[in-house]
Design a protein around this motif. Structure first.
Motif, PDB file in Angstrom:
ATOM      1  N   GLY A  28       3.563  -5.435  -5.959  1.00 51.28           N
ATOM      2  CA  GLY A  28       2.252  -6.123  -6.261  1.00 51.28           C
ATOM      3  C   GLY A  28       1.442  -4.819  -7.097  1.00 51.28           C
ATOM      4  N   LEU A  29       2.229  -4.183  -7.883  1.00 51.95           N
ATOM      5  CA  LEU A  29       1.365  -3.095  -8.930  1.00 51.95           C
ATOM      6  C   LEU A  29       1.157  -3.640 -10.163  1.00 51.95           C
ATOM      7  CD1 LEU A  29       3.528  -0.180  -7.425  1.00 51.95           C
ATOM      8  CD2 LEU A  29       1.074  -0.980  -6.665  1.00 51.95           C
ATOM      9  N   GLY A  30       1.436  -4.870 -10.527  1.00 47.31           N
ATOM     10  CA  GLY A  30       1.136  -5.323 -11.681  1.00 47.31           C
ATOM     11  C   GLY A  30       2.268  -5.333 -12.909  1.00 47.31           C
ATOM     12  N   THR A  31       2.015  -5.868 -13.871  1.00 45.58           N
ATOM     13  CA  THR A  31       2.940  -5.740 -15.154  1.00 45.58           C
ATOM     14  C   THR A  31       3.255  -4.602 -15.585  1.00 45.58           C
ATOM     15  OG1 THR A  31       2.375  -8.282 -15.433  1.00 45.58           O
ATOM     16  CG2 THR A  31       3.615  -7.114 -17.331  1.00 45.58           C
ATOM     17  N   ASP A  32       2.172  -3.870 -15.854  1.00 45.10           N
ATOM     18  CA  ASP A  32       2.574  -2.650 -16.432  1.00 45.10           C
ATOM     19  C   ASP A  32       3.328  -1.726 -15.563  1.00 45.10           C
ATOM     20  OD1 ASP A  32       0.800  -3.231 -18.711  1.00 45.10           O
ATOM     21  OD2 ASP A  32      -0.937  -2.208 -17.777  1.00 45.10           O
ATOM     22  N   VAL A  33       3.265  -1.613 -14.322  1.00 43.24           N
ATOM     23  CA  VAL A  33       3.970  -0.835 -13.259  1.00 43.24           C
ATOM     24  C   VAL A  33       5.641  -1.461 -13.412  1.00 43.24           C
ATOM     25  CG1 VAL A  33       4.356   0.060 -10.987  1.00 43.24           C
ATOM     26  CG2 VAL A  33       2.161   0.148 -12.109  1.00 43.24           C
ATOM     27  N   GLY A  34       5.371  -2.652 -13.425  1.00 41.08           N
ATOM     28  CA  GLY A  34       6.977  -3.326 -12.941  1.00 41.08           C
ATOM     29  C   GLY A  34       7.682  -3.025 -14.369  1.00 41.08           C
ATOM     30  N   ASP A  35       7.202  -3.200 -15.483  1.00 40.50           N
ATOM     31  CA  ASP A  35       7.669  -2.922 -16.919  1.00 40.50           C
ATOM     32  C   ASP A  35       8.097  -1.329 -17.010  1.00 40.50           C
ATOM     33  OD1 ASP A  35       7.467  -5.513 -17.636  1.00 40.50           O
ATOM     34  OD2 ASP A  35       5.830  -5.043 -19.271  1.00 40.50           O
ATOM     35  N   LEU A  36       7.384  -0.451 -16.540  1.00 37.12           N
ATOM     36  CA  LEU A  36       7.516   1.037 -16.611  1.00 37.12           C
ATOM     37  C   LEU A  36       8.723   1.142 -15.618  1.00 37.12           C
ATOM     38  CD1 LEU A  36       7.214   4.088 -16.988  1.00 37.12           C
ATOM     39  CD2 LEU A  36       5.338   3.932 -15.098  1.00 37.12           C
ATOM     40  N   GLU A  83       0.847  -1.188  -0.066  1.00 38.93           N
ATOM     41  CA  GLU A  83       0.154   0.130  -0.024  1.00 38.93           C
ATOM     42  C   GLU A  83       0.864   1.145  -0.110  1.00 38.93           C
ATOM     43  OE1 GLU A  83      -3.166   2.419  -0.111  1.00 38.93           O
ATOM     44  OE2 GLU A  83      -3.153   0.109  -0.664  1.00 38.93           O
ATOM     45  N   LEU A  84       2.049   1.184   0.691  1.00 38.84           N
ATOM     46  CA  LEU A  84       2.895   2.302   0.835  1.00 38.84           C
ATOM     47  C   LEU A  84       3.196   2.573  -0.776  1.00 38.84           C
ATOM     48  CD1 LEU A  84       4.728   4.407   2.017  1.00 38.84           C
ATOM     49  CD2 LEU A  84       6.304   2.914   2.727  1.00 38.84           C
ATOM     50  N   ALA A  85       3.756   1.382  -1.348  1.00 39.74           N
ATOM     51  CA  ALA A  85       4.200   1.739  -2.758  1.00 39.74           C
ATOM     52  C   ALA A  85       3.228   2.323  -3.461  1.00 39.74           C
ATOM     53  CB  ALA A  85       4.778   0.511  -3.384  1.00 39.74           C
ATOM     54  N   ARG A  86       1.936   1.935  -3.493  1.00 40.63           N
ATOM     55  CA  ARG A  86       0.944   2.306  -4.591  1.00 40.63           C
ATOM     56  C   ARG A  86       0.641   3.893  -4.119  1.00 40.63           C
ATOM     57  NH1 ARG A  86      -3.339  -0.057  -6.954  1.00 40.63           N
ATOM     58  NH2 ARG A  86      -2.596  -2.076  -6.117  1.00 40.63           N
ATOM     59  N   VAL A  87       0.879   4.316  -2.668  1.00 40.24           N
ATOM     60  CA  VAL A  87       0.536   5.669  -2.409  1.00 40.24           C
ATOM     61  C   VAL A  87       1.716   6.512  -3.155  1.00 40.24           C
ATOM     62  CG1 VAL A  87       0.296   7.394  -0.845  1.00 40.24           C
ATOM     63  CG2 VAL A  87      -0.839   5.263  -0.478  1.00 40.24           C
ATOM     64  N   LEU A  88       2.857   5.996  -2.668  1.00 42.01           N
ATOM     65  CA  LEU A  88       3.831   6.646  -3.465  1.00 42.01           C
ATOM     66  C   LEU A  88       4.100   6.746  -4.890  1.00 42.01           C
ATOM     67  CD1 LEU A  88       6.917   5.339  -1.153  1.00 42.01           C
ATOM     68  CD2 LEU A  88       5.926   7.440  -1.148  1.00 42.01           C
ATOM     69  N   LEU A  89       3.284   5.875  -5.639  1.00 46.68           N
ATOM     70  CA  LEU A  89       3.323   5.816  -7.146  1.00 46.68           C
ATOM     71  C   LEU A  89       2.492   7.031  -7.756  1.00 46.68           C
ATOM     72  CD1 LEU A  89       4.189   4.465  -9.705  1.00 46.68           C
ATOM     73  CD2 LEU A  89       1.994   3.100  -9.392  1.00 46.68           C
ATOM     74  N   GLU A  90       1.565   7.399  -6.683  1.00 45.12           N
ATOM     75  CA  GLU A  90       0.861   8.391  -7.350  1.00 45.12           C
ATOM     76  C   GLU A  90       1.478   9.886  -7.080  1.00 45.12           C
ATOM     77  OE1 GLU A  90      -3.140   8.735  -5.329  1.00 45.12           O
ATOM     78  OE2 GLU A  90      -3.378   6.457  -5.637  1.00 45.12           O
ATOM     79  N   PHE A  91       2.328  10.077  -6.144  1.00 41.75           N
ATOM     80  CA  PHE A  91       3.087  11.252  -6.035  1.00 41.75           C
ATOM     81  C   PHE A  91       4.285  11.423  -6.881  1.00 41.75           C
ATOM     82  CE2 PHE A  91       0.683  10.823  -2.168  1.00 41.75           C
ATOM     83  CZ  PHE A  91       0.176  12.209  -1.932  1.00 41.75           C
ATOM     84  N   ASP A  92       5.041  10.262  -7.060  1.00 38.90           N
ATOM     85  CA  ASP A  92       6.620  10.411  -7.622  1.00 38.90           C
ATOM     86  C   ASP A  92       6.825   8.646  -7.739  1.00 38.90           C
ATOM     87  OD1 ASP A  92       8.782  10.610  -8.998  1.00 38.90           O
ATOM     88  OD2 ASP A  92       9.610  11.959  -7.458  1.00 38.90           O
TER      89      ASP A  92
END
Length: 322
Positions: free
Chosen positions: A236-244, A139-148
């Motif tokens: 756990g953010l999925g393949t699209d985020v992992g590839d990015l 969840e921390l990673a998911r939130v941080l992804l939204e900011f940077d």
């Protein structure tokens, strides 16, 4: 051509080495530390002499971030436009800094310690469930992804007690350093000349002031890069985020090797050939910069289309001292 990361799907690390050399001459100036100077240490194999740390992991993280930002236009470089970032302006609305360039990223005092509490309040609201118990890193990673998204590669430590008691941290997924093996001192020196008053008070900036200077030579200067693929999958953010994230990490490495190796006035380096992948031992080659530049806009939009970047990809806050 399309990027293919299938060879990395079950790997825990992507390890890359790049031999370097001075652009001119044979000497280079390594990074220095207070009360220490250059970091010099013995190679584990005694026959290989001493090693000098040319650039530290902390400094390399900053350099890998800097090559992503277009300073004159206060924006991402073209292939990365659309990534989320927190911008900071001063009281007059002029650009001051941002979460990419700040050494502590989102934990920057210019983002969390000023009168503008926008980011702090948003983080407190989104991460309120972690005030007690174990920190949910996904969840921390998911939130941080939204900011940077950059914070997922270079790590962050939200050390404020208002945020889960200062327990929210992610280690670096991308780390790097530069070492020089069989290093030898190239001693030299000089003098600061004062043609007006050579015997003036040196403590006040006058007079001729001689000084000693140690640079180094080495037959083996190497840049090392380590991308923690297991950690990226663990978000756990999925393949699209992992590839990015993988493409973004490789873009940073390629851009650094192309544009960012003038480390200091007396330390200007260049690659000797292509990056060498040492793990996995076969099946993967670092894509050329042009292929990464072509693929990144599509990868960014694929993640954005899923709503993972939040409502506003550029969040602007103002900084004034409390």
């Amino acid at each position: 051509m399309p990027l293919d990361f299938s060879a990395l799907a079950t790997e825990s690390r992507l390890l890359i080495e790049v031999p370097l050399r001075p652009v001119q001459g044979t000497r280079f100036q390594p990074t220095g530390f207070p009360n220490l100077g250059a970091a010099v240490y013995s190679h584990p194999d005694a026959d290989k002499g001493q090693v000098v740390l040319v650039e530290s992991a902390q400094s390399m993280a900053n350099r890998l971030e800097t090559v992503c930002w277009d300073e004159p236009n206060d924006d991402w470089v073209a292939p990365l436009k659309g990534l989320p970032v927190v911008k900071v302006v001063d009281k007059d609305g002029k650009p001051l800094t941002n979460s990419l360039l700040e050494a502590h990223r989102l934990n920057s005092p210019y983002i969390l310690e000023g009168k503008d509490k926008t980011v702090l309040d948003m983080l407190k609201a989104r991460l309120a469930s972690m005030e007690e118990g174990r920190v949910d890193l996904r969840e921390l990673a998911r939130v941080l992804l939204e900011f940077d998204a950059n914070a997922l590669l270079h790590g962050v430590f939200l050390a404020k007690k208002e945020l889960a008691g200062g327990r929210l941290r992610l280690p670096r997924a991308l780390s790097a350093f530069i070492e020089a093996g069989d290093a030898k001192v190239a001693a030299s020196g000089g003098v600061k000349n004062d043609s007006v008053n050579p015997s003036g008070d040196a403590a006040k900036g006058f007079g001729n002031v001689p000084f000693a200077r140690d640079e180094y030579t080495s037959p083996a200067i190497t840049a090392f890069f380590n991308l923690d693929l297991r950690q990226i999958r663990a978000f756990g953010l999925g393949t699209d985020v992992g590839d990015l994230l993988i493409a973004l990490a490789l873009f940073k490495i390629r851009r650094l090797l192309t544009d960012g190796l003038r480390l200091r006035t007396a330390c200007d380096l260049e690659p000797m050939g292509e990056p060498r992948v040492t793990r996995p031992e076969s099946g993967f080659t670092v894509p050329p910069l042009k292929d990464l530049e072509a693929a990144l806009p599509g990868l960014i939009e694929a993640v954005g289309a899923k709503g993972l970047f939040g409502d506003d990809r550029v969040l602007t806050v103002s900084y004034e001292k409390k």
